[in-house]
Scaffold this motif. Structure first.
Motif, PDB file in Angstrom:
ATOM      1  N   LYS A  45       1.934   9.571  -8.426  1.00  0.00           N
ATOM      2  CA  LYS A  45       0.597   9.002  -8.646  1.00  0.00           C
ATOM      3  C   LYS A  45      -0.462   9.698  -7.809  1.00  0.00           C
TER       4      LYS A  45
ATOM      5  N   CYS B   3      -7.497  -0.598   2.555  1.00  0.00           N
ATOM      6  CA  CYS B   3      -8.298  -0.109   1.419  1.00  0.00           C
ATOM      7  C   CYS B   3      -8.583  -1.245   0.441  1.00  0.00           C
TER       8      CYS B   3
ATOM      9  N   THR C  95      -3.005   4.439  -8.675  1.00  0.00           N
ATOM     10  CA  THR C  95      -3.132   5.307  -7.494  1.00  0.00           C
ATOM     11  C   THR C  95      -1.882   5.131  -6.629  1.00  0.00           C
ATOM     12  N   PRO C  96      -1.788   5.843  -5.505  1.00  0.00           N
ATOM     13  CA  PRO C  96      -0.584   5.673  -4.673  1.00  0.00           C
ATOM     14  C   PRO C  96      -0.439   4.286  -4.041  1.00  0.00           C
ATOM     15  N   ILE C  97      -1.443   3.423  -4.167  1.00  0.00           N
ATOM     16  CA  ILE C  97      -1.355   2.072  -3.597  1.00  0.00           C
ATOM     17  C   ILE C  97      -0.455   1.215  -4.499  1.00  0.00           C
TER      18      ILE C  97
ATOM     19  N   MET D  30      -4.353  12.724   2.962  1.00  0.00           N
ATOM     20  CA  MET D  30      -3.079  12.065   3.283  1.00  0.00           C
ATOM     21  C   MET D  30      -3.013  10.707   2.585  1.00  0.00           C
ATOM     22  N   THR D  31      -1.965  10.491   1.812  1.00  0.00           N
ATOM     23  CA  THR D  31      -1.804   9.229   1.089  1.00  0.00           C
ATOM     24  C   THR D  31      -1.656   8.069   2.074  1.00  0.00           C
ATOM     25  N   PRO D  32      -2.419   6.978   1.881  1.00  0.00           N
ATOM     26  CA  PRO D  32      -2.328   5.874   2.847  1.00  0.00           C
ATOM     27  C   PRO D  32      -0.955   5.197   2.840  1.00  0.00           C
TER      28      PRO D  32
ATOM     29  N   GLY E 232      -2.690   1.277   5.890  1.00  0.00           N
ATOM     30  CA  GLY E 232      -3.885   1.923   5.356  1.00  0.00           C
ATOM     31  C   GLY E 232      -4.216   1.418   3.960  1.00  0.00           C
TER      32      GLY E 232
ATOM     33  N   PHE F 167      -6.577   7.203  -2.365  1.00  0.00           N
ATOM     34  CA  PHE F 167      -5.818   8.457  -2.269  1.00  0.00           C
ATOM     35  C   PHE F 167      -5.898   9.044  -0.866  1.00  0.00           C
TER      36      PHE F 167
END
Lengths: 309, 258
Positions: free
Chosen positions: A78, B11, B102-104, B1-3, B7, A107
């Protein structure tokens, strides 16, 4: 050959007793725009949901950037893709710029980097003068462009677009297409679902047609047109009288080529072999339109004309 | 950097906070008006007819009431935000879907939303505290701990609210939760009368309610009697928090990832 960006093999997904994706294979290559076409309920959106981690895979394999889609690598995947969903899900209480800034933070992009990226994207989406406005004040086309800009915030190598221009007027649609072509030139690979054949013809390098959860045809737009419908189509208006329609259809059949009766007209598909000029001369007494075959003809030939849903 | 987890949680919290900023005035009036009215109307109005302190240790009714009102203000603020607010983000606005692209992940979304609801609870609880201090109802230095108590109480009720939101089909569903769960707790968790006045079985039931422990903890801080019992109440709250957070993550995941 370069490793594919997306590789799906034998992909399946079932909801309750109904299998909506029944063994699908495809690959998306670097820098290409790949289309998933099909009527409503064909399984396009479910395929995309599996790819973006929203739907667990029941069977088969699916990898993105060589990583298998699954809990272990979902974050890594992702962080490198951009997703523009079908339904607009912008944050209504945030301004246009804040929507992008907050999304960038997901991100890990923050501070000056984030502000610089947001300024770039606002310019790209032709929304710089709306940066301080809230979402409900935007038009449908602006919202779409913002969703697209948001999907680009992490500079993705793969952009996943689920019906990117559904519901837009022609001007707004052409602006989105122009932006997508620009992105393609910059090297971003795209996976696009649509049921607008013109959109697929405009954007896709290769595409598959899905129906009832299966891939029923695959190729470049030009290949598909030549393979399934030939180069040209003659449409003959017959009015409401079924007898008249049957007479015209019989006449067309006698000329060779595939004939289809639809509502108040008859379609005659001419493949490369048929002599178009001779056919047109023979049908000169009818009210006819002679045009190039399109993907829409392919689509209707392959998926039928009955209404879905 | 991906949280990472923390983090990512922050967000999501920040997204909620930024969305609220425009409405903060209206929101504060709503969150503060009710507890302060309860304190004045019941504490001073009804309190004149109530002898809560037959022993004569000098605890007036308003003084008895204030820490309980603080805890319930935190409960209400968190519960509203985590049901109506989170449900809107989960369904109508599809905010959770947008974030999940997203990465979240779900864990951060639930934690961030709960932390935001608990932030509102802390604001409400702190406002009640300021009113109580100004009225001379709270004097112990241990009362400085009360905003932190409001935060914990907020997290407990936020995660509980998220469990309910994850199962809701429509906003109407929350009516059941508020009348059958939240209102019952409001009246039977020792805010308005000491639990000692209840029959044994009712007291046992009351101690099963998380708000009872929240009120007891809040009262201990207000009175400056923070000891083993207060830690036990905190322990119960942390346990409920852990359980309902885990459940909320599971249920929200089951709703969104299908």
């Amino acid at each position: 050959m370069e490793a594919p960006i997306v590789a799906a093999a034998g992909l399946r997904k079932r909801y309750d007793k109904h299998e909506v994706v029944c063994g699908v294979d495809f690959t998306v290559r670097p820098r290409e725009c790949f289309g998933l076409l099909g009527p409503n309920g064909a399984g396009k959106t479910t395929t995309i949901r599996m790819l973006t981690g929203f739907a667990p895979i029941d069977a088969g394999t699916l990898s993105v950037f060589g990583l298998p889609v699954g809990p272990a690598d979902v974050r890594a995947i992702k962080s490198r893709i951009g997703v523009a969903p079908q339904e607009e899900n912008l944050d209504p209480d945030l301004t246009v710029a804040k929507n992008l800034l907050i999304y960038a933070s997901y991100f890990g992009i923050r501070g000056g980097d984030a502000r610089a990226r947001v300024a770039e994207l606002l310019a790209f989406a032709a929304l710089a003068d709306r940066a301080a406005d809230r979402i409900p004040t935007l038009s449908g086309g602006m919202k779409r462009r913002l969703v697209l800009a948001r999907a680009l915030v992490n500079r993705p190598r793969l952009l996943v677009l689920d019906e990117p221009t559904t519901g837009l007027d022609p001007q707004a649609r052409h602006l989105v297409w122009e932006r997508l072509r620009e992105l393609k030139r910059s090297g971003v690979a795209m996976l696009l679902t649509t049921h607008y054949m013109e959109e697929a013809a405009q954007l896709c390098d290769r595409l598959v047609v899905m129906n009832h959860g299966r891939i029923i045809a695959e190729g470049t737009p030009r290949d598909l047109i030549e393979r399934y419908v030939g180069r040209e189509v003659v449409e003959i208006a017959t009015g409401d009288d079924p007898g008249e329609r049957a007479r015209v259809a019989a006449r067309c059949r006698a000329l060779g080529g595939r004939v289809e009766e639809v509502g108040d007209h008859v379609l005659l598909y001419l493949d490369g072999a048929a002599d178009a000029r001779a056919v047109l001369a023979a049908l000169a007494s009818e009210t006819l339109t002679h045009r190039r075959a399109t993907l829409e003809d392919v689509f209707l030939t392959l998926t039928g004309r009955e209404l879905r849903e | 950097m991906t949280p990472g987890f923390l983090g990512g949680t922050l967000c999501v919290w920040r997204r909620d906070m930024e969305s609220w900023r425009k409405y903060w005035k209206a929101s504060l009036v709503g969150a503060l008006g009710e507890p302060i009215l309860a304190l004045v109307a019941i504490g001073y109005g009804l309190g004149r007819f109530v002898d809560i302190d037959p022993g004569g240790a000098g605890v007036g009714y308003a003084q008895f009431l204030a820490p309980g009102i603080l805890a319930s203000a935190a409960m209400n603020a968190a519960s509203f935000e985590a049901t109506f607010g989170s449900f809107t983000r989960m369904t109508e606005q599809k905010t959770y879907d947008a974030i999940l692209a997203t990465p979240i992940g779900i864990r951060e979304i639930v934690a961030g939303d709960a932390l935001w609801a608990a932030t509102k609870a802390t604001l409400s609880g702190t406002a009640v505290l300021l009113v109580a201090v100004a009225a001379g109802l709270v004097r112990s230095p241990a009362a400085c701990l009360l905003p932190a108590v409001a935060l914990v109480v907020g997290l407990v009720f936020a995660t509980m609210g998220l469990v309910v939101a994850s199962r809701a089909q429509a906003y109407d569903f929350f009516t059941y939760y508020f009348t059958l769960v939240i209102a019952v707790m409001y009246f039977f968790s020792g805010i308005f009368f000491p639990l000692a006045s209840l029959p044994g079985w009712a007291r046992a039931v009351a101690w099963c309610l998380p708000l009872t422990h929240a009120v007891a903890l809040s009262r201990a801080c207000a009175a400056g009697t923070v000891g083993g019992a207060a830690l036990l109440h905190l322990g119960v709250l942390v346990f409920v928090l852990g359980t309902s957070y885990a459940l909320a993550v599971r249920l929200v995941g089951r709703r969104l990832i299908v």
